[in-house]
Design a protein around this motif. Structure first.
Motif, short mmCIF file in Angstrom:
data_model
loop_
_atom_site.label_atom_id
_atom_site.label_comp_id
_atom_site.label_asym_id
_atom_site.label_seq_id
_atom_site.Cartn_x
_atom_site.Cartn_y
_atom_site.Cartn_z
N MET A 165 0.81 -1.33 0.00
CA MET A 165 -0.11 -0.02 0.21
C MET A 165 0.85 1.36 0.09
SD MET A 165 -0.93 2.55 2.17
CE MET A 165 -1.17 2.05 3.96
N PHE A 166 2.14 1.29 0.74
CA PHE A 166 2.62 2.38 0.92
C PHE A 166 3.63 2.61 -0.36
CE2 PHE A 166 1.83 2.33 5.69
CZ PHE A 166 1.32 3.55 5.88
N SER A 167 3.99 1.49 -0.91
CA SER A 167 4.58 1.70 -2.25
C SER A 167 3.86 2.25 -3.23
CB SER A 167 5.15 0.32 -2.62
OG SER A 167 6.18 -0.40 -1.64
N ARG B 295 15.43 -5.22 5.06
CA ARG B 295 15.73 -4.93 3.87
C ARG B 295 15.23 -3.66 3.10
NH1 ARG B 295 10.92 -6.59 0.55
NH2 ARG B 295 9.00 -6.65 1.90
N GLY B 296 15.78 -2.79 3.76
CA GLY B 296 15.59 -1.28 3.40
C GLY B 296 16.12 -1.08 1.91
N ASP B 297 17.14 -1.82 1.53
CA ASP B 297 17.47 -1.69 -0.05
C ASP B 297 16.57 -2.18 -0.99
OD1 ASP B 297 18.04 -4.23 0.85
OD2 ASP B 297 19.74 -4.47 -0.40
N GLN B 298 15.46 -2.71 -0.64
CA GLN B 298 14.60 -3.57 -1.46
C GLN B 298 13.38 -2.85 -1.31
OE1 GLN B 298 14.25 -7.87 -1.15
NE2 GLN B 298 16.47 -7.64 -0.27
N ILE B 299 13.15 -1.69 -0.51
CA ILE B 299 11.98 -1.03 -0.37
C ILE B 299 11.97 0.29 -0.79
CG2 ILE B 299 10.27 -0.04 1.52
CD1 ILE B 299 10.32 -3.00 1.69
#
Length: 320
Positions: free
Chosen positions: A75-77, A104-108
């Motif tokens: 949803m936020f994406s 996994r911040g690098d994938q968000i």
């Protein structure tokens, strides 16, 4: 001179109303409130409750739309790509967002500063609870009991952060916690009452069972003690600098005009603090309405992300 003064006064009378009007805002179309979880769950229930109250208070039309996936990530994406016009908002839960960003911040595609924040609806109060007749009443007594159990004790949980917070407790206390995954707090309660686990970590579901005398609180996993069991110490008071405080919060795409942000924040605050919403949250989730406001919500999200990242890094280090 009198004529000049009259002209100046008249000009001021014309300017002041126009400035006041410029500070007001109301949507020219329906507002869509996207919820990062499926229909029928606690987040959906509170979102629809607050949306209905805003409609009643303001006459605005609020369309509630469920967009489940990844604990709110999906949803936020999507929300981050919407126009910052106040017509598309999102309701999420802080803890899954923190955990995903930390692990996994690098994938968000977003971070905490990708959004504007309007309000929190409530704070989840998480507790370690046990059956009322369990042979321990406090965390200290539970740890002593666990040390005498060869295989350790069974601990129910339904969200990864609960396990992550209690793993350091077990490690530092030199006891074994056997974590048993459950689908919900309600399922945890049934496992506890049925004797299938020794303790559980519930977020609100425990309140009515403590009030009925079926459960007791071993420790508050929030920053503070809880009203339903004021004698139960926090993990922090027990010597463990750990806590969990999931907030249900409202966000918007970054860049809302100030008058739009102010109008929306006011509408949410009035709805959240209304008697009907407070009672609705209490009846449906045994939860207390708790609005931090725009700045408070941003501060909570920023600090919470830092705290959970530290917790994830500590857990990763222990596993290596």
């Amino acid at each position: 001179m009198k004529q000049l003064l009259s002209i100046v006064v008249l000009a001021c009378m014309m300017i002041v109303p126009s400035l006041g009007h410029g500070q007001d805002w109301s949507p020219k179309d329906s507002i869509t409130l996207q919820i990062g979880f499926g229909a029928g769950g606690s987040t959906d229930i509170m979102g629809r409750l607050v949306a209905a109250k805003i409609e009643e208070n303001t006459g605005w039309n609020i369309v509630v739309e469920n967009k489940p996936g990844g604990g709110g990530i999906a949803m936020f994406s999507s929300l981050m790509r919407q126009k910052p016009d106040g017509l598309t908002l999102g309701l999420g839960v802080s803890m899954p967002i923190f955990l995903n960003l930390a692990s996994r911040g690098d994938q968000i595609p977003f971070n905490i500063d990708t959004f504007d924040y309007l309000a929190t609806i409530m704070r989840g109060e998480i507790a370690m609870v046990a059956k009322a007749d369990a042979p321990y009443n406090t965390l200290e007594e539970l740890i002593a009991y666990a040390k005498n159990q060869k295989g350790g004790i069974a601990v129910a949980f339904d969200a990864k952060p609960q396990q992550m917070v209690l793993e350091p407790v077990a490690r530092d206390a030199e006891v074994k916690f056997k974590f048993v995954k459950h689908k919900s707090g309600a399922e945890q309660v049934q496992s506890i009452l049925g004797g299938h686990v020794d303790v559980g970590c519930t977020a609100g579901e425990h309140v009515k069972y403590i009030e009925s005398g079926d459960l007791k609180m071993i420790a508050s996993m929030s920053k503070d003690r809880q009203a339903c069991a004021p004698d139960a110490k926090t993990l922090i008071e027990n010597g463990f600098e750990l806590y969990l405080e999931p907030y249900f919060y409202i966000a918007a795409p970054k860049g809302l005009p100030e008058n739009v942000k102010a109008a929306l924040a006011k509408a949410f605050d009035e709805a959240i603090n209304s008697d009907s919403v407070k009672q609705g949250l209490l009846n449906s989730m045994q939860a207390t309405a708790h609005n931090l406001g725009p700045q408070g919500t941003h501060t909570m999200m920023s600090q919470g992300a830092v705290d959970i990242k530290a917790l994830v890094e500590a857990a990763t280090t222990q596993q290596q």
